[in-house]
Scaffold this motif. Sequence first.
Motif, short mmCIF file in Angstrom:
data_model
loop_
_atom_site.label_atom_id
_atom_site.label_comp_id
_atom_site.label_asym_id
_atom_site.label_seq_id
_atom_site.Cartn_x
_atom_site.Cartn_y
_atom_site.Cartn_z
N GLY A 107 0.83 -1.20 0.00
CA GLY A 107 0.00 0.00 0.00
C GLY A 107 0.86 1.25 0.00
O GLY A 107 0.60 2.18 -0.76
N SER A 126 2.31 1.94 -3.38
CA SER A 126 1.37 2.53 -4.35
C SER A 126 1.06 3.98 -3.99
O SER A 126 0.91 4.80 -4.89
CB SER A 126 0.07 1.75 -4.44
OG SER A 126 0.17 0.54 -3.84
N SER A 185 -5.92 4.31 -10.95
CA SER A 185 -4.93 3.43 -10.33
C SER A 185 -5.31 3.13 -8.88
O SER A 185 -5.03 2.05 -8.38
CB SER A 185 -3.54 4.02 -10.48
OG SER A 185 -3.01 4.39 -9.26
N GLU A 190 -5.65 -0.55 -7.27
CA GLU A 190 -4.97 -0.96 -6.02
C GLU A 190 -5.96 -1.46 -4.98
O GLU A 190 -5.66 -2.38 -4.22
CB GLU A 190 -4.19 0.22 -5.45
CG GLU A 190 -2.86 0.39 -6.13
CD GLU A 190 -2.45 1.84 -6.18
OE1 GLU A 190 -2.93 2.62 -5.34
OE2 GLU A 190 -1.67 2.19 -7.08
N THR A 214 -5.60 -4.99 -3.22
CA THR A 214 -5.51 -5.10 -1.76
C THR A 214 -6.62 -5.98 -1.22
O THR A 214 -6.39 -6.82 -0.34
CB THR A 214 -5.59 -3.70 -1.13
OG1 THR A 214 -4.70 -2.85 -1.83
CG2 THR A 214 -5.20 -3.74 0.33
N GLU A 233 -3.47 -4.86 -15.41
CA GLU A 233 -3.97 -5.15 -14.08
C GLU A 233 -5.25 -5.98 -14.14
O GLU A 233 -5.47 -6.84 -13.30
CB GLU A 233 -4.23 -3.85 -13.32
CG GLU A 233 -2.96 -3.16 -12.88
CD GLU A 233 -2.15 -4.02 -11.95
OE1 GLU A 233 -2.64 -4.34 -10.86
OE2 GLU A 233 -1.03 -4.39 -12.31
N SER A 288 2.29 -7.28 -8.00
CA SER A 288 1.99 -5.89 -7.65
C SER A 288 3.25 -5.04 -7.63
O SER A 288 3.22 -3.89 -8.06
CB SER A 288 1.34 -5.82 -6.28
OG SER A 288 0.23 -6.63 -6.25
N THR A 336 3.76 -1.82 -9.98
CA THR A 336 4.05 -0.49 -9.44
C THR A 336 5.25 0.12 -10.14
O THR A 336 5.26 1.31 -10.44
CB THR A 336 4.31 -0.60 -7.93
OG1 THR A 336 3.30 -1.40 -7.36
CG2 THR A 336 4.29 0.76 -7.28
#
Lengths: 112, 493
Positions: A32, A35, A77, A81, A85, B137, B167, B171
């Motif tokens: 987290g 990101s 984005s 995420e 998550t 994604e 991930s 990123t």
Amino acid sequence: MGLYLLCFILFLVGLYGVIAKKNLVKIIIGLGIMSYAVNLFFILIGYRHDAVYPILEKGRHAARMVDPLPQALILTSIVVELAVTALLVALAVRIYEKYKTFDITKIRRLKG
Amino acid sequence: MIIPCFVVVPLAASFCIILFARKSNNGAMTLSVLAGTALFFMSLLSFVLVAENGGPLSYATGGWKIPWTIGFVLDYLSSFILISINTVAVAALWYSIRYITRYTDAWKYYALFMLMLGGMNGFTVTGDIFNLFVFMEISLLAAYALVAFGCEAEELEAAFKYTVMGSISSTLVLLAIGLIYASTSTLNMAHIAQNLPLVHKPLLLFVYGLLFVGFGFKAALVPFHAWLPDAHPAAPAPISAMLSGVLIKTLGVYALIRFFYHVVPAPENVLNIFSVLGAASILIGVFMAKLQFDIKRLLAFHSVSQIGYIILGLGLGTPLGLLGAVFHLLNHGLFKSLLFLNAGSIEYGLGTRDLREMGGLNREMKSTAVSSMIASLSISGIPPFNGFFSKLILILAAVQAKQPIYALAAAAGSVLTLASFLKVQRYAFYGEPAASRKSEKIPFSMNLAMLFLAGLCILSVVLMIPGIKEQVLDKVVDNILNRQDYLEIIAGG
């Protein structure tokens, strides 16, 4: 420049969390943070000093504006995420049910 | 226009399954098999359309002009990748019809499968760098969930590892996209390539690094391959076939080609890193594979090794090297997905993946034995089969580029691959059956999917016949090397 550097340090803090922590939940938090750092970086790209918000209203002249595109990208984005998550947390819960631990050094049935 | 249909059809199928075919496994199955078959024929048609047009086709979303909107691009390269994706997908879907009845909630499986397919197709046709990230994604999220589909302890563990690794690399790619946007002020891939001279040199090196590591993770190149041997065997067999057969190539190899040959053309020394890591992947992958007794894990390590061949071809950068790379990309998609389907039917019939508990299967599972023999010979590079030609071209290209060490690595990798698949054949299909094993009959639809891929393994050799080669493979190679065509047509709208 200093702000970009701080942003990059935040990214590295997240990466450290993912690599060095043993707890599944802390790894998720590390991801987290990574990101967030990238999102912050995008916002910094769009920022202009002494600029106004990029909406053209009645009675307002076109002036120096903040770049709206990175903000739009970041909204997308953030959604991506959120999905990743949520999936990771769901996996962590199921892993806890099977292994009775969050410690990755004890979750090692796969090897090689 | 056909281009947006590659994204619309699978996504629409996925949403229709979730909305209307909830709890109805047969409805979901029918819908996705129909969509998959339609996509297969559409991808073949797309290549014909590009050939008729004589160059890239483009489509602008929302009626805006291209540099200001998301543009979809269809050229020889993306059309070739689409054919590869949708061929494997249609075989995996036919195979799933019976295989997936072993799991509960098959409709969720089909919805995720179509989501993954839509993401991969979108990734291939998009001409916008952020849109590329979003499609990546979408397909990865579906892939993470599908790896964990069985919900056993090992599968969850593999899926967690895969998700974390995936991930991190996503990123890094996003960071690279931010840097590119900051320095070129555009997201359109052709437009970026035009504005590239504006970019500061050290920044460009950083972008190379980020893109290389980000997409290298997806392609499972050697220093970044640790997730693959866990994630691919954990998934249900048709998904292993999709992941190993096409996902690593679409998200990894295709992205590397598109970025390092078109968008941010790589200098010589970056291409050398490709070759070194490619050669390392070939050898390390095959050595690790030789130690395995779990058949799916063995196949997963071979994927690392075979990806090495493709990346080696890209690193050589000569027309011959690229010809080998794109041909091997198609071939590996066919035979590796076939091998995973074979492993799946052995698991379906015997309930084990351990080679030592099999034996004598060539009497009970005829179709599996025959198709697995064809696939094993193809992957080891035995003359009449497709793998022989692509590996031969790659070895010749390495010799021609005066890099005999890479040629030696490729040849050694090929011999070790043969040794490793002789072991599979001996343990699984020949010899005496292990004492306590029982077996079940393999349903017709699963055999059909395997024989379809086995037929294609033999049939794809026709792409090497002079006359057909110039029409298909050489066009793709020209497309990769002619950066200017890509820039002009898209930026022109």
